[in-house]
Write a protein that holds these residues in place. Structure first.
Motif, mmCIF file in Angstrom:
data_model
loop_
_atom_site.group_PDB
_atom_site.id
_atom_site.type_symbol
_atom_site.label_atom_id
_atom_site.label_comp_id
_atom_site.label_asym_id
_atom_site.label_seq_id
_atom_site.Cartn_x
_atom_site.Cartn_y
_atom_site.Cartn_z
ATOM 1 N N VAL A 57 11.507 -51.653 -16.019
ATOM 2 C CA VAL A 57 10.085 -51.484 -16.300
ATOM 3 C C VAL A 57 9.898 -50.473 -17.424
ATOM 4 C CG1 VAL A 57 7.838 -50.765 -15.371
ATOM 5 C CG2 VAL A 57 9.491 -51.910 -13.875
ATOM 6 N N VAL A 58 9.083 -50.823 -18.415
ATOM 7 C CA VAL A 58 8.657 -49.871 -19.438
ATOM 8 C C VAL A 58 7.134 -49.805 -19.374
ATOM 9 C CG1 VAL A 58 8.585 -49.292 -21.888
ATOM 10 C CG2 VAL A 58 10.606 -50.412 -20.940
ATOM 11 N N ALA A 59 6.598 -48.611 -19.252
ATOM 12 C CA ALA A 59 5.142 -48.458 -19.158
ATOM 13 C C ALA A 59 4.702 -47.353 -20.103
ATOM 14 C CB ALA A 59 4.747 -48.123 -17.722
ATOM 15 N N ALA A 91 6.037 -44.487 -3.969
ATOM 16 C CA ALA A 91 5.529 -44.084 -5.281
ATOM 17 C C ALA A 91 4.046 -44.416 -5.399
ATOM 18 C CB ALA A 91 6.318 -44.775 -6.391
ATOM 19 N N ARG A 92 3.664 -45.584 -4.893
ATOM 20 C CA ARG A 92 2.249 -45.956 -4.934
ATOM 21 C C ARG A 92 1.397 -45.006 -4.097
ATOM 22 N NH1 ARG A 92 0.932 -50.662 -7.246
ATOM 23 N NH2 ARG A 92 2.534 -52.263 -7.572
ATOM 24 N N ALA A 93 1.934 -44.592 -2.948
ATOM 25 C CA ALA A 93 1.210 -43.640 -2.100
ATOM 26 C C ALA A 93 1.050 -42.301 -2.818
ATOM 27 C CB ALA A 93 1.940 -43.455 -0.774
ATOM 28 N N LEU A 94 2.089 -41.921 -3.575
ATOM 29 C CA LEU A 94 2.034 -40.659 -4.309
ATOM 30 C C LEU A 94 1.026 -40.745 -5.470
ATOM 31 C CD1 LEU A 94 3.294 -37.862 -4.201
ATOM 32 C CD2 LEU A 94 5.042 -38.656 -5.801
ATOM 33 N N ILE A 95 0.960 -41.902 -6.106
ATOM 34 C CA ILE A 95 -0.049 -42.101 -7.164
ATOM 35 C C ILE A 95 -1.443 -41.887 -6.579
ATOM 36 C CG2 ILE A 95 -1.146 -43.775 -8.710
ATOM 37 C CD1 ILE A 95 1.656 -45.146 -8.949
ATOM 38 N N ALA A 96 -1.684 -42.475 -5.407
ATOM 39 C CA ALA A 96 -2.997 -42.347 -4.763
ATOM 40 C C ALA A 96 -3.282 -40.896 -4.392
ATOM 41 C CB ALA A 96 -3.059 -43.244 -3.530
ATOM 42 N N LEU A 97 -2.252 -40.222 -3.865
ATOM 43 C CA LEU A 97 -2.410 -38.823 -3.464
ATOM 44 C C LEU A 97 -2.713 -37.945 -4.676
ATOM 45 C CD1 LEU A 97 -2.093 -36.727 -1.113
ATOM 46 C CD2 LEU A 97 0.277 -36.488 -1.843
ATOM 47 N N PHE A 98 -1.938 -38.148 -5.750
ATOM 48 C CA PHE A 98 -2.130 -37.321 -6.949
ATOM 49 C C PHE A 98 -3.493 -37.594 -7.584
ATOM 50 C CE2 PHE A 98 -1.555 -36.341 -11.507
ATOM 51 C CZ PHE A 98 -1.287 -34.999 -11.371
ATOM 52 N N THR A 99 -3.899 -38.860 -7.602
ATOM 53 C CA THR A 99 -5.210 -39.207 -8.150
ATOM 54 C C THR A 99 -6.312 -38.494 -7.370
ATOM 55 O OG1 THR A 99 -4.383 -41.369 -8.826
ATOM 56 C CG2 THR A 99 -6.764 -41.113 -8.715
ATOM 57 N N ALA A 147 0.293 -40.300 -17.223
ATOM 58 C CA ALA A 147 1.591 -40.871 -16.850
ATOM 59 C C ALA A 147 1.491 -41.638 -15.531
ATOM 60 C CB ALA A 147 2.640 -39.754 -16.741
ATOM 61 N N TRP A 148 0.611 -41.191 -14.652
ATOM 62 C CA TRP A 148 0.471 -41.828 -13.340
ATOM 63 C C TRP A 148 -0.194 -43.191 -13.454
ATOM 64 C CZ3 TRP A 148 2.756 -39.491 -9.151
ATOM 65 C CH2 TRP A 148 3.272 -38.224 -9.417
ATOM 66 N N HIS A 149 -1.177 -43.289 -14.356
ATOM 67 C CA HIS A 149 -1.777 -44.603 -14.616
ATOM 68 C C HIS A 149 -0.736 -45.546 -15.222
ATOM 69 C CE1 HIS A 149 -5.762 -43.602 -13.374
ATOM 70 N NE2 HIS A 149 -5.948 -42.688 -14.305
ATOM 71 N N ALA A 150 0.089 -45.009 -16.112
ATOM 72 C CA ALA A 150 1.146 -45.830 -16.713
ATOM 73 C C ALA A 150 2.110 -46.311 -15.637
ATOM 74 C CB ALA A 150 1.890 -45.032 -17.787
ATOM 75 N N LEU A 151 2.468 -45.417 -14.705
ATOM 76 C CA LEU A 151 3.370 -45.799 -13.615
ATOM 77 C C LEU A 151 2.751 -46.918 -12.777
ATOM 78 C CD1 LEU A 151 5.925 -45.295 -11.888
ATOM 79 C CD2 LEU A 151 4.601 -43.587 -10.609
ATOM 80 N N GLN A 152 1.485 -46.763 -12.475
ATOM 81 C CA GLN A 152 0.791 -47.791 -11.685
ATOM 82 C C GLN A 152 0.839 -49.143 -12.400
ATOM 83 O OE1 GLN A 152 -2.574 -46.733 -9.414
ATOM 84 N NE2 GLN A 152 -2.062 -48.638 -8.402
ATOM 85 N N ASP A 153 0.526 -49.126 -13.692
ATOM 86 C CA ASP A 153 0.573 -50.376 -14.482
ATOM 87 C C ASP A 153 1.972 -50.975 -14.445
ATOM 88 O OD1 ASP A 153 -2.049 -50.035 -15.118
ATOM 89 O OD2 ASP A 153 -1.687 -49.257 -17.143
ATOM 90 N N GLY A 154 2.980 -50.122 -14.636
ATOM 91 C CA GLY A 154 4.353 -50.598 -14.659
ATOM 92 C C GLY A 154 4.766 -51.219 -13.332
ATOM 93 N N LEU A 155 4.399 -50.556 -12.227
ATOM 94 C CA LEU A 155 4.745 -51.078 -10.901
ATOM 95 C C LEU A 155 3.993 -52.383 -10.627
ATOM 96 C CD1 LEU A 155 4.849 -47.818 -8.736
ATOM 97 C CD2 LEU A 155 6.766 -49.108 -9.700
ATOM 98 N N ASP A 156 2.747 -52.459 -11.061
ATOM 99 C CA ASP A 156 1.977 -53.697 -10.877
ATOM 100 C C ASP A 156 2.653 -54.852 -11.597
ATOM 101 O OD1 ASP A 156 0.144 -52.360 -9.372
ATOM 102 O OD2 ASP A 156 -1.412 -52.275 -10.923
ATOM 103 N N ARG A 157 3.083 -54.594 -12.829
ATOM 104 C CA ARG A 157 3.730 -55.660 -13.609
ATOM 105 C C ARG A 157 5.063 -56.036 -12.985
ATOM 106 N NH1 ARG A 157 5.082 -53.764 -18.331
ATOM 107 N NH2 ARG A 157 3.835 -51.879 -18.321
ATOM 108 N N HIS A 158 5.805 -55.042 -12.509
ATOM 109 C CA HIS A 158 7.095 -55.307 -11.875
ATOM 110 C C HIS A 158 6.910 -56.140 -10.603
ATOM 111 C CE1 HIS A 158 10.519 -54.360 -9.165
ATOM 112 N NE2 HIS A 158 11.187 -54.565 -10.265
ATOM 113 N N ASP A 159 5.943 -55.760 -9.787
ATOM 114 C CA ASP A 159 5.700 -56.507 -8.548
ATOM 115 C C ASP A 159 5.213 -57.915 -8.842
ATOM 116 O OD1 ASP A 159 6.475 -54.329 -7.184
ATOM 117 O OD2 ASP A 159 4.529 -53.806 -6.344
ATOM 118 N N GLY A 160 4.398 -58.032 -9.914
ATOM 119 C CA GLY A 160 3.888 -59.348 -10.280
ATOM 120 C C GLY A 160 4.997 -60.279 -10.727
ATOM 121 N N ALA A 161 6.036 -59.685 -11.360
ATOM 122 C CA ALA A 161 7.132 -60.507 -11.898
ATOM 123 C C ALA A 161 8.160 -60.825 -10.830
ATOM 124 C CB ALA A 161 7.809 -59.770 -13.057
ATOM 125 N N ALA A 162 8.191 -60.029 -9.759
ATOM 126 C CA ALA A 162 9.229 -60.198 -8.730
ATOM 127 C C ALA A 162 8.997 -61.450 -7.881
ATOM 128 C CB ALA A 162 9.288 -58.974 -7.826
#
Ligand code: ZN
Length: 149
Positions: free
Chosen positions: A34-36, A90-98, A134-149
């Protein structure tokens, strides 16, 4: 407006500057899963995250970028916080940090490590975009990764 503990502020500022001057995990991963990227036009901050994902685990992560100390320190702290975590963690941490960044009165029950240093940024809405870039970028990257999986 409450007056924060000056010693804590100094400690937090030192932590942020330490991550800014000595970013962790800054060597870009080769052939990452993943690159975000993220860009904050308000401040000119740029971030790039690269992730290796094995099974459901973020096995490695790198951060590069340029911009203000808060945006770069946050990206460095992100790599330490999510490396070795599952995608769900990681997604839970994104939510917590947000939440930390949008609610100045929110104090997380969990130990958030160095991220605690950024808590005070929530009081400065104009800087929140720096801290969350960076956290928004991580979220985007994980979304794209999950979408491709
Ligand atoms: Zn910034």
């Amino acid at each position: 407006m409450s007056v924060p503990e000056p010693e804590l502020d100094e400690l937090y500022r030192e932590l942020i500057l330490d991550h800014y001057r000595n970013p962790r995990n800054r060597v870009p991963l080769e052939s990452p899963a993943v690159v975000a990227e993220g860009y904050n036009p308000l401040c000119g901050d740029e971030v790039e995250l690269r992730l290796n994902v094995e099974g459901n685990v973020i096995s490695d992560v790198s951060f590069t970028g340029r911009g203000c100390s808060i945006s770069q320190a946050s990206g460095s702290m992100l790599t330490e916080a999510v490396k070795g975590k599952t995608v769900a963690q990681a997604r839970a941490l994104i939510a917590l940090f947000t939440r930390m960044m949008t609610d100045p009165d929110f104090v997380p029950e969990e130990d958030v490590g160095d991220l605690e240093a950024l808590q005070g940024v929530a009081k400065y809405p104009v800087r929140v975009k720096c801290a969350t870039l960076a956290w928004h970028a991580l979220q985007d990257g994980l979304d794209r990764h999950d979408g491709a999986a």
